[in-house]
Write an enzyme that holds these catalytic residues in place. Structure first.
Site, short mmCIF file in Angstrom:
data_model
loop_
_atom_site.label_atom_id
_atom_site.label_comp_id
_atom_site.label_asym_id
_atom_site.label_seq_id
_atom_site.Cartn_x
_atom_site.Cartn_y
_atom_site.Cartn_z
N ASP A 2 3.87 2.38 -4.15
CA ASP A 2 2.98 3.03 -5.35
C ASP A 2 2.78 2.13 -6.27
O ASP A 2 3.65 1.79 -7.14
CB ASP A 2 3.24 4.35 -5.73
CG ASP A 2 2.25 5.02 -6.48
OD1 ASP A 2 1.22 4.45 -6.99
OD2 ASP A 2 2.28 6.34 -6.66
N THR B 67 -15.66 1.79 5.25
CA THR B 67 -14.25 1.43 5.17
C THR B 67 -13.81 2.98 5.31
O THR B 67 -14.58 3.99 5.11
CB THR B 67 -13.93 0.97 3.73
OG1 THR B 67 -14.09 2.12 2.71
CG2 THR B 67 -14.53 -0.33 3.36
N ASP C 106 0.84 -1.17 0.09
CA ASP C 106 -0.12 0.08 -0.10
C ASP C 106 0.93 1.47 -0.05
O ASP C 106 2.11 1.13 0.56
CB ASP C 106 -0.91 -0.07 1.15
CG ASP C 106 -2.32 0.92 1.08
OD1 ASP C 106 -1.98 2.01 0.70
OD2 ASP C 106 -3.22 0.30 1.36
N TYR D 232 -15.23 5.95 -11.19
CA TYR D 232 -15.52 5.04 -10.38
C TYR D 232 -16.20 3.70 -11.19
O TYR D 232 -15.69 2.51 -11.10
CB TYR D 232 -16.05 5.29 -8.88
CG TYR D 232 -15.94 4.20 -8.01
CD1 TYR D 232 -14.66 3.77 -7.31
CD2 TYR D 232 -17.03 3.41 -7.67
CE1 TYR D 232 -14.83 2.81 -6.37
CE2 TYR D 232 -17.29 2.54 -6.56
CZ TYR D 232 -15.93 2.07 -6.07
OH TYR D 232 -15.85 1.28 -5.32
N LYS E 279 -14.37 0.23 -12.29
CA LYS E 279 -14.79 -1.23 -11.74
C LYS E 279 -15.57 -2.02 -12.49
O LYS E 279 -15.10 -3.23 -12.65
CB LYS E 279 -15.82 -0.83 -10.68
CG LYS E 279 -15.25 -0.32 -9.27
CD LYS E 279 -13.91 -1.02 -8.77
CE LYS E 279 -13.55 -0.50 -7.53
NZ LYS E 279 -12.12 -1.21 -7.06
#
Length: 255
Positions: free
Chosen positions: A58, A194, A38, A159, A163
């Protein structure tokens, strides 16, 4: 501790928090050696174990990604499980393709889709060395259908498109590499609490609306998504590839 993943080596991107962190910890609890990757700092919540390796980097940087897989290859000579959980959504800056800042679109695609492609590409040689393995991509129900409130609440096209691309990528990998015993599936979360969605869930009315439109009447947790992902990575799912598993409290069933 169970040992369903004993002697298995896994990489989990986006493991600095949220869903990725939950998956990394669950794999560790089941005996896997886990490389948690991460851009964020080492999460305190990552299970302390000799089998846990946090690598800060990254995924947009090909040099860093290649170095990570070189480390795994040198240490283990194989890879069994891959989880593409890294992802972003610029909620208030995303929108329709007509209105959004093009930099938001580029950044979203670069991380959510191009980053996943980079991880998958580097994974394949090591999965072959293991004699096969499993990839799970964390997509979204909006990659399967439109956002339910696309008219009233507005779209998040960057987004959604990223996806949908991830779903398509997974199906393509599943078909191309099935003969090499490499499986690829997606888990498609609905409303999940989250760190990425903290700003949304600070709005009590918005949370209430999400709960009301979800048949089970609750917001999901990272553990719910992790349970599905870990199953698909396991040998119990050895005959499952090319699927998209919603973890959405029943939302898609009513659309």
């Amino acid at each position: 501790m169970t040992v369903a993943f004993e002697n298995k080596v896994a990489i989990v991107t986006g493991a600095g928090g949220g869903i990725g962190l939950a998956i990394a910890n669950d794999l560790l609890s089941e005996g896997a050696t886990v490389y948690a990757f991460d851009i964020k700092n080492h999460p305190q919540e990552l299970t302390q174990s000799k089998r846990a390796h946090f690598v800060q980097g990254d995924l947009r940087d090909p040099t860093q990604v290649r170095a990570l897989f070189g480390t795994i290859d040198k240490a283990h000579g194989k890879l069994d499980c891959v989880v593409n959980a890294a992802g972003v959504c610029f909620f208030e800056r995303d929108g329709s393709i007509e209105a959004m800042d093009t930099s938001v679109f580029s950044a979203t695609i670069e991380i959510n889709l191009a980053g996943a492609i980079s991880i998958a590409r580097e994974s394949l040689p090591l999965l072959r060395k293991a004699g096969g393995g499993a990839i799970v991509h964390i997509a979204s129900i909006v990659g399967l259908r439109n956002m339910e409130n696309i008219i009233d609440g507005g779209p998040a096209d960057a987004y959604q498109i990223s996806k949908a691309g991830l779903v398509s990528l997974s199906r393509s990998i599943a078909m191309q590499y099935a003969h090499q015993r490499i499986r690829s599936n997606t888990v498609c979360p609905g409303s999940i609490a989250t760190p990425m969605t903290d700003s949304i869930y600070a709005d009590v009315d918005r949370v209430a609306a999400m709960q009301a439109r979800t048949p089970l009447g609750v917001i999901g947790q990272p553990a719910d998504v992790s349970a599905a992902a870990v199953f698909l990575l396991s040998d119990r799912a050895r005959f499952i590839t090319g699927i998209d598993l919603p973890v959405d409290g029943g939302l898609l069933a009513k659309l």
